[in-house]
Design an enzyme around this catalytic site. Structure first.
Site, mmCIF file in Angstrom:
data_model
loop_
_atom_site.group_PDB
_atom_site.id
_atom_site.type_symbol
_atom_site.label_atom_id
_atom_site.label_comp_id
_atom_site.label_asym_id
_atom_site.label_seq_id
_atom_site.Cartn_x
_atom_site.Cartn_y
_atom_site.Cartn_z
ATOM 1 C CG ASP A 50 -1.965 -1.065 1.208
ATOM 2 O OD1 ASP A 50 -2.196 -1.647 0.132
ATOM 3 O OD2 ASP A 50 -2.561 -1.331 2.277
ATOM 4 N NE ARG A 51 1.257 7.900 -2.967
ATOM 5 C CZ ARG A 51 1.060 8.707 -4.001
ATOM 6 N NH1 ARG A 51 -0.047 8.614 -4.710
ATOM 7 N NH2 ARG A 51 1.958 9.607 -4.335
#
Length: 228
Positions: A63-64
C-alpha cells in the site's frame, strides 16, 4: 525521489529488491505520480547502460502509506516463477506494525473474510464467509512496548488488500497513522506505521534461500524500535 544504490536491498541477474519509502506508489494510478516500478526501470537502465530501457515485472505490492522491502523481477522468466512462488504461498512475509493499544492476547492467529469497496477503497472484515469475500489469515505476536506504543510482528499467510491494517483493527489495535481503519488521526507525511520487514523464499532460478531484510525508516519515530 529517484531510486539510488542505497535503496537496493538485493539484486542479481533475475531479481531486485528495493526499500520502498512510505508514500511511494508501486504502479501507476489515477494520481499521475511517478510510480516506483518506473523509477526502478530508470535505475536499471542507467546502471547497466540500457538506452532502450529495462524490463521490470511487479511481483507483489505494498500500500502507498507502507514502507519496506518490495521485490521486482528483472526478466520475464523470473517474473513467471516468482508469481508462482507467491501464488503457492512459498514466501514468508514479515511485517512490523506500531499500535497505541496493547492487544488483549500477546500472540494469536486471525482469520477473516474481507470485502473491498472499490469506490471507497475500504475493506470490511467478516467473521464468516459472505458474498464476494476473500479469506484472510495472519499470525501476530507482541514484540514489546516503547513510550506507550506497542510493536507487533505480523506474518500474513494470505496477501489480501489492506489485510494487516484491517485485521489488526479488529483487535482494537489500529496502526498508528491509519485513520482509514480506526486510528484517530492520520499522518502529515501520508504514512502509517506498517513496515515490510523481511521476505524469505527459495530463489526461483538459483534454488538458493533468499532472506531480504529491510532497515527501518529514519523519520524520528521508527528508528527507536530498531533494537527489538
Amino acid at each position: 525521489m529517484p531510486v539510488t544504490d542505497k535503496d537496493v536491498l538485493y539484486e542479481d541477474n533475475h531479481l531486485i529488491a528495493i526499500l520502498k519509502r512510505a508514500g511511494d506508489i508501486v504502479q501507476v494510478d489515477e494520481t499521475g505520480d511517478e510510480p516506483l516500478d518506473e523509477k526502478v526501470k530508470k535505475y536499471i537502465a542507467a546502471k547497466y547502460n540500457k538506452p532502450n530501457g529495462a524490463f521490470l515485472g511487479v511481483v507483489h505490492r505494498l500500500d502507498r502509506p507502507v514502507s519496506g522491502v518490495i521485490l521486482f523481477a528483472k526478466t520475464s522468466k523470473a517474473l513467471e516463477r516468482m508469481n508462482a512462488v507467491f501464488k503457492n504461498r512459498e514466501v514468508k512475509k514479515t511485517y512490523w506494525a506500531v499500535v497505541r493499544n496493547k492487544p488483549a492476547k500477546e500472540s494469536g492467529t486471525l482469520v477473516h473474510w474481507l470485502v473491498k469497496n472499490p469506490k471507497t477503497n475500504v475493506v470490511t472484515p467478516h467473521l464468516t464467509e459472505v458474498a464476494g469475500s476473500q479469506r484472510a489469515e495472519l499470525s501476530y505476536r507482541l514484540l514489546g512496548e516503547l513510550g506507550g506504543y506497542y510493536l507487533i510482528e505480523v506474518d500474513p499467510l494470505t496477501g489480501r488488500s489492506h489485510q494487516i491494517r484491517v485485521q489488526l483493527s479488529t483487535l482494537g489495535c489500529p496502526i498508528v497513522g491509519d485513520n482509514k481503519y480506526g486510528y484517530p488521526r492520520g499522518s502529515r507525511k501520508g504514512s502509517i506505521c506498517l513496515h515490510a520487514r523481511r521476505l524469505q523464499f527459495l530463489h526461483p532460478v538459483k534454488k538458493e534461500p533468499v532472506n531480504i531484510f529491510a532497515r527501518l525508516p529514519v523519520d524520528g519515530f521508527w528508528e527507536r524500535f530498531e533494537s527489538f
